[in-house]
Write a protein that holds these residues in place. Structure first.
Motif, PDB file in Angstrom:
ATOM      1  N   PHE A  17      38.938 -28.648 -23.478  1.00  0.00           N
ATOM      2  CA  PHE A  17      38.783 -27.198 -23.668  1.00  0.00           C
ATOM      3  C   PHE A  17      38.632 -26.799 -25.133  1.00  0.00           C
ATOM      4  O   PHE A  17      37.797 -25.948 -25.440  1.00  0.00           O
ATOM      5  CB  PHE A  17      39.898 -26.448 -22.931  1.00  0.00           C
ATOM      6  N   GLY A  40      34.820 -20.755 -18.458  1.00  0.00           N
ATOM      7  CA  GLY A  40      35.169 -22.143 -18.769  1.00  0.00           C
ATOM      8  C   GLY A  40      36.607 -22.427 -18.410  1.00  0.00           C
ATOM      9  O   GLY A  40      36.943 -22.656 -17.239  1.00  0.00           O
ATOM     10  N   ILE A  41      37.490 -22.380 -19.400  1.00  0.00           N
ATOM     11  CA  ILE A  41      38.907 -22.672 -19.129  1.00  0.00           C
ATOM     12  C   ILE A  41      39.449 -21.675 -18.101  1.00  0.00           C
ATOM     13  O   ILE A  41      39.058 -20.503 -18.102  1.00  0.00           O
ATOM     14  CB  ILE A  41      39.744 -22.637 -20.429  1.00  0.00           C
ATOM     15  N   GLY A  42      40.311 -22.167 -17.225  1.00  0.00           N
ATOM     16  CA  GLY A  42      40.873 -21.301 -16.191  1.00  0.00           C
ATOM     17  C   GLY A  42      41.985 -20.461 -16.746  1.00  0.00           C
ATOM     18  O   GLY A  42      43.164 -20.706 -16.476  1.00  0.00           O
ATOM     19  N   LYS A 109      51.427 -28.412 -17.376  1.00  0.00           N
ATOM     20  CA  LYS A 109      50.723 -29.349 -18.257  1.00  0.00           C
ATOM     21  C   LYS A 109      51.751 -30.187 -19.024  1.00  0.00           C
ATOM     22  O   LYS A 109      51.653 -31.410 -19.061  1.00  0.00           O
ATOM     23  CB  LYS A 109      49.831 -28.564 -19.211  1.00  0.00           C
ATOM     24  N   TYR A 132      41.935 -33.659 -13.732  1.00  0.00           N
ATOM     25  CA  TYR A 132      42.493 -32.823 -14.799  1.00  0.00           C
ATOM     26  C   TYR A 132      42.794 -33.765 -15.980  1.00  0.00           C
ATOM     27  O   TYR A 132      43.577 -34.714 -15.823  1.00  0.00           O
ATOM     28  CB  TYR A 132      43.763 -32.158 -14.260  1.00  0.00           C
ATOM     29  N   ASN A 187      41.912 -29.186  -9.126  1.00  0.00           N
ATOM     30  CA  ASN A 187      41.255 -28.880 -10.380  1.00  0.00           C
ATOM     31  C   ASN A 187      40.607 -30.193 -10.812  1.00  0.00           C
ATOM     32  O   ASN A 187      41.321 -31.187 -10.966  1.00  0.00           O
ATOM     33  CB  ASN A 187      42.291 -28.440 -11.430  1.00  0.00           C
ATOM     34  N   TYR A 218      47.872 -24.631  -8.072  1.00  0.00           N
ATOM     35  CA  TYR A 218      46.964 -23.625  -7.503  1.00  0.00           C
ATOM     36  C   TYR A 218      47.273 -23.316  -6.034  1.00  0.00           C
ATOM     37  O   TYR A 218      46.442 -22.757  -5.332  1.00  0.00           O
ATOM     38  CB  TYR A 218      45.506 -24.098  -7.651  1.00  0.00           C
ATOM     39  N   LYS A 249      48.806 -19.448 -12.846  1.00  0.00           N
ATOM     40  CA  LYS A 249      47.654 -18.954 -12.093  1.00  0.00           C
ATOM     41  C   LYS A 249      48.106 -18.083 -10.930  1.00  0.00           C
ATOM     42  O   LYS A 249      47.353 -17.292 -10.395  1.00  0.00           O
ATOM     43  CB  LYS A 249      46.782 -20.118 -11.583  1.00  0.00           C
ATOM     44  N   TYR A 347      38.370 -22.179  -8.517  1.00  0.00           N
ATOM     45  CA  TYR A 347      37.283 -22.900  -9.179  1.00  0.00           C
ATOM     46  C   TYR A 347      36.125 -23.151  -8.221  1.00  0.00           C
ATOM     47  O   TYR A 347      36.333 -23.527  -7.064  1.00  0.00           O
ATOM     48  CB  TYR A 347      37.769 -24.251  -9.722  1.00  0.00           C
ATOM     49  N   ARG A 388      31.751 -26.860 -13.553  1.00  0.00           N
ATOM     50  CA  ARG A 388      32.810 -26.010 -12.985  1.00  0.00           C
ATOM     51  C   ARG A 388      32.724 -24.596 -13.535  1.00  0.00           C
ATOM     52  O   ARG A 388      32.532 -24.398 -14.733  1.00  0.00           O
ATOM     53  CB  ARG A 388      34.182 -26.599 -13.331  1.00  0.00           C
TER      54      ARG A 388
HETATM   55  C1  MLT Z   1      41.769 -25.496 -16.603  1.00  0.00           C
HETATM   56  O1  MLT Z   1      40.893 -24.705 -16.956  1.00  0.00           O
HETATM   57  O2  MLT Z   1      41.528 -26.599 -16.094  1.00  0.00           O
HETATM   58  C2  MLT Z   1      43.191 -25.091 -16.793  1.00  0.00           C
HETATM   59  O3  MLT Z   1      43.287 -23.793 -17.233  1.00  0.00           O
HETATM   60  C3  MLT Z   1      43.832 -25.952 -17.761  1.00  0.00           C
HETATM   61  C4  MLT Z   1      45.311 -25.855 -17.677  1.00  0.00           C
HETATM   62  O4  MLT Z   1      45.869 -25.245 -16.771  1.00  0.00           O
HETATM   63  O5  MLT Z   1      45.915 -26.451 -18.553  1.00  0.00           O
END
Ligand code: MLT
Length: 408
Positions: A17, A40-42, A109, A132, A187, A218, A249, A347, A388
């Motif tokens: 990221f 991009g990033i979640g 994480k 991931y 993910n 998730y 999330k 996603y 993604r």
């Molecule tokens: C992602 O976009 O894969 C997540 O936001 C990354 C994360 O949760 O660390």
């Protein structure tokens, strides 16, 4: 002379990221008028639920008076939050998890990386591909791998492809693997694991004395009533699985930071001399030594997620992002793109048109449509040719993104 951890030098240039962020920042600098939409990033975009905010305001007020002020809290988390989680997230779904098996933390994480502290260095390790990146990179940092090959795969890790060809179902290994990372809803692919798939993994782990590291960050996005939310809904999982969960999330806590890890008391591994050793006391020891807990204010906010109002507001938040995912799925599907995920997950995973390499597609999308997504190959060799899109954004931006895809 002070030696560094040479394992860090085996890692690819940057974490996925930040690398995307670097490319987008360079583009924005060169094109200051471009209205870039980031899928991009979640990372969540909507404000925290009102019930969470109220609970955090009240907790701030408590901190302002000597009688209610809190200093260090329990490293494992406050009982009010652990009890609420055990009741609402597990017992209400028929999964047995006790409050003292729940360890509150600042993020999944961190926990999914830190968990390696309590395992030996000679375990065989399996990850899905795509995956991931944290699971892979933390094993590289811990010295569990060799140098990466040309495709970016590390010797020492057992990669299980999950692609359209196998319907995104990870095949059970033929050989014995000690530690297995599974993430569902997944993910990056946005796909889910059926009860049968999870049961097969639990059965494998029991037969081979393995441990599953199950990332369920998730789970709140699951809409299909047949899909398990927790691995502990599968009989026998308590003896073979650790589960990671997050408020990031679920309740918009990416910037607020609160998560938890479940370590059942029945779970055990073996010592160098072959004795059985429970995992729970090891994780407890690790956390009490290296971690001082999540702030009282944040834990009060997290507990409010389980209030009647909190539950309603969180549901609205998740429905909002799931509607975004549906708009992306349907909009891009109509354009003839091959789309996966996005039904029980935030996603959407798509095949790049004409087998365009993932990073080339990333650059084209950024240059020509000012859209940011995540290249599938950034999640592993088997993600090459995929891309993604995250559903975390405003509705307007999601609709505008679909429109820009149409104009491409
Ligand atoms: C992602 O976009 O894969 C997540 O936001 C990354 C994360 O949760 O660390």
């Amino acid at each position: 002379m002070t030696r560094v951890n040479d394992n860090y030098l085996k890692l690819k240039a940057g974490y996925l990221f930040p690398e995307i962020g670097r490319r987008v920042a360079a583009f924005c600098k060169a094109n200051p008028d471009a209205k870039v939409i980031r899928l991009g990033i979640g990372d969540v975009t909507e404000p925290l639920p009102a019930a969470v905010l109220k609970a955090m305001h009240d907790a701030v007020d408590e901190m302002s008076a000597r009688q209610t002020f809190r200093g260090y809290g329990p490293e494992q988390g406050y009982d009010f939050l652990r009890e609420a989680i055990a009741e609402h997230d597990f017992r209400s779904r028929g999964a047995q998890v006790d409050a003292d098996e729940i360890f509150i933390s600042a993020g999944s994480k961190c926990d999914s990386g830190n968990i390696l502290d309590i395992f030996g260095s000679d375990n065989s390790i399996a990850v899905t591909d795509p995956v991931y990146p944290v699971y892979v990179d933390t094993n590289v940092m811990a010295g569990h791998t060799g140098q990466p090959d040309d495709s970016g795969r590390y010797p020492g890790l057992h990669y299980i492809p999950v692609t359209a060809e196998n319907d995104f179902v990870p095949a059970i290994p033929k050989d014995k693997v000690d530690l297995i990372y599974l993430c569902y809803p997944n993910n990056p692919t946005g796909t889910v694991a059926s009860r049968e798939t999870l049961s097969a993994w639990v059965e494998y782990a029991r037969r081979n004395d393995s441990i599953i590291l199950f990332d369920a960050a998730y789970e709140a996005y699951i809409t299909d009533p047949q899909i398990p939310h927790s691995i502990y809904e599968i009989p026998g999982a308590r003896e073979v699985a650790i589960e990671f969960r997050s408020f990031s999330k679920t309740a918009g806590f990416t910037g607020t930071r609160c998560a938890f890890t479940v370590v059942p008391k029945e779970l055990s591994g073996t010592t160098a001399s072959g004795q059985r050793q429970a995992i729970h006391p090891l994780w407890n020891r690790r956390q009490t030594t290296k971690f001082n807990g999540v702030s009282y204010i944040v834990q009060r906010g997290a507990a409010a997620v389980y209030s009647v109002d909190g539950q309603k507001q969180v549901r609205q938040l998740i429905d909002f992002y799931l509607t975004n995912a549906r708009r992306l799925r349907e909009g891009l599907g109509k354009l003839g793109l091959q789309i996966y995920g996005g039904v029980n997950a935030p996603y959407v995973w798509l095949k790049t048109p004409n087998k365009t390499p993932s990073w080339d597609f990333f650059d084209q999308l950024l240059q020509r449509a000012h859209l940011v997504g995540t290249p599938g190959s950034g999640f592993g060799a088997a993600g090459e040719g995929y891309f993604r899109l995250s559903a975390f954004n405003s509705r307007d931006n999601v609709e505008e993104a679909v429109e820009r895809f149409r104009r491409l």
